[in-house]
Write an enzyme that holds these catalytic residues in place. Structure first.
Site, PDB file in Angstrom:
ATOM      1  N   CYS A   4       3.402 -13.568   3.331  1.00  0.00           N
ATOM      2  CA  CYS A   4       3.021 -12.307   2.679  1.00  0.00           C
ATOM      3  C   CYS A   4       4.025 -11.962   1.567  1.00  0.00           C
ATOM      4  CB  CYS A   4       2.967 -11.197   3.719  1.00  0.00           C
ATOM      5  SG  CYS A   4       2.728  -9.578   2.995  1.00  0.00           S
ATOM      6  N   HIS A  46       4.624  -5.013   8.393  1.00  0.00           N
ATOM      7  CA  HIS A  46       3.380  -5.617   7.920  1.00  0.00           C
ATOM      8  C   HIS A  46       2.188  -4.995   8.640  1.00  0.00           C
ATOM      9  CE1 HIS A  46       0.885  -8.725   6.048  1.00  0.00           C
ATOM     10  NE2 HIS A  46       0.161  -8.572   7.150  1.00  0.00           N
ATOM     11  N   ASN A  87      -6.687   0.280  -1.840  1.00  0.00           N
ATOM     12  CA  ASN A  87      -7.823  -0.633  -1.849  1.00  0.00           C
ATOM     13  C   ASN A  87      -7.879  -1.320  -0.490  1.00  0.00           C
ATOM     14  OD1 ASN A  87      -8.281  -0.016  -4.568  1.00  0.00           O
ATOM     15  ND2 ASN A  87      -6.902  -1.638  -5.252  1.00  0.00           N
ATOM     16  N   GLY A  93     -11.525  -4.079  -3.201  1.00  0.00           N
ATOM     17  CA  GLY A  93     -10.748  -4.714  -4.273  1.00  0.00           C
ATOM     18  C   GLY A  93      -9.342  -5.097  -3.865  1.00  0.00           C
ATOM     19  N   HIS A  98      -1.309  -6.725   2.567  1.00  0.00           N
ATOM     20  CA  HIS A  98      -0.246  -5.941   3.201  1.00  0.00           C
ATOM     21  C   HIS A  98      -0.516  -4.522   2.701  1.00  0.00           C
ATOM     22  CE1 HIS A  98       4.302  -5.472   4.276  1.00  0.00           C
ATOM     23  NE2 HIS A  98       3.863  -4.266   3.923  1.00  0.00           N
ATOM     24  N   HIS A 100      -0.917  -1.158   1.088  1.00  0.00           N
ATOM     25  CA  HIS A 100      -0.150  -0.585  -0.022  1.00  0.00           C
ATOM     26  C   HIS A 100      -0.964   0.482  -0.725  1.00  0.00           C
ATOM     27  CE1 HIS A 100      -2.431  -4.016  -1.647  1.00  0.00           C
ATOM     28  NE2 HIS A 100      -2.528  -3.309  -2.766  1.00  0.00           N
ATOM     29  N   HIS A 102      -1.354   2.433  -4.553  1.00  0.00           N
ATOM     30  CA  HIS A 102      -1.062   2.408  -5.981  1.00  0.00           C
ATOM     31  C   HIS A 102      -0.814   3.848  -6.432  1.00  0.00           C
ATOM     32  CE1 HIS A 102      -2.843  -1.716  -6.801  1.00  0.00           C
ATOM     33  NE2 HIS A 102      -3.380  -1.440  -5.626  1.00  0.00           N
TER      34      HIS A 102
END
Ligand code: AMP
Ligand code: ZN
Length: 113
Positions: A4, A46, A87, A93, A98, A100, A102
């Site tokens: 990862c 993770h 996402n 998308g 892992h 996350h 944006h």
């Protein structure tokens, strides 16, 4: 997770342009920004995607949101605002598996970016 990329960034095996770090959260500049400010915020542990969240992760997600707001303020986004996006899986998308978020801002965003 051995393969990862974001775990490797947590473990400093891959460099990150970090903008925030604490015991359980890392935030860094996106390598391919789609807005003047584009920061990726991750839990250090993770979690593959949002469908894998457990009830014990509720506090972590709240702290990630608060960290996002703090980073947004530090990067000058308080006045005009920002967008925080997750996402999830293929239809959402997601490309890095892992969990996350944006953090996007710095100009007026359209529907997608
Ligand atoms: P997503 O499509 O939601 O999975 O977004 C993954 C994001 O991670 C993309 O915006 C990529 O540009 C970003 N990304 C992938 N690898 C790196 C890296 N090594 N450093 C910074 N950002 C990255
Ligand atoms: Zn990972």
């Amino acid at each position: 997770m051995a393969d990862c990329i974001f775990c490797k960034m947590v473990n400093k095996e891959v460099p990150a342009q970090a903008v925030y770090e604490d015991e359980e959260i890392l935030a860094f500049k996106d390598i391919n920004p789609v807005a003047p400010v584009h920061v990726i915020i991750i839990p250090k542990k993770h979690i593959t995607d949002a469908t894998q969240l457990k009830s014990e992760d509720a506090g972590l997600i709240g702290r990630i949101y608060l960290a996002a707001v703090q980073i947004a303020k530090e990067l000058g986004l308080e006045e005009n605002g920002f967008r925080l996006v997750n996402n999830c899986k293929v239809d959402g998308g997601q490309e890095v598996f892992h969990l996350h978020f944006h953090l996007l801002g710095g100009h007026k965003l359209g529907l997608f970016v």
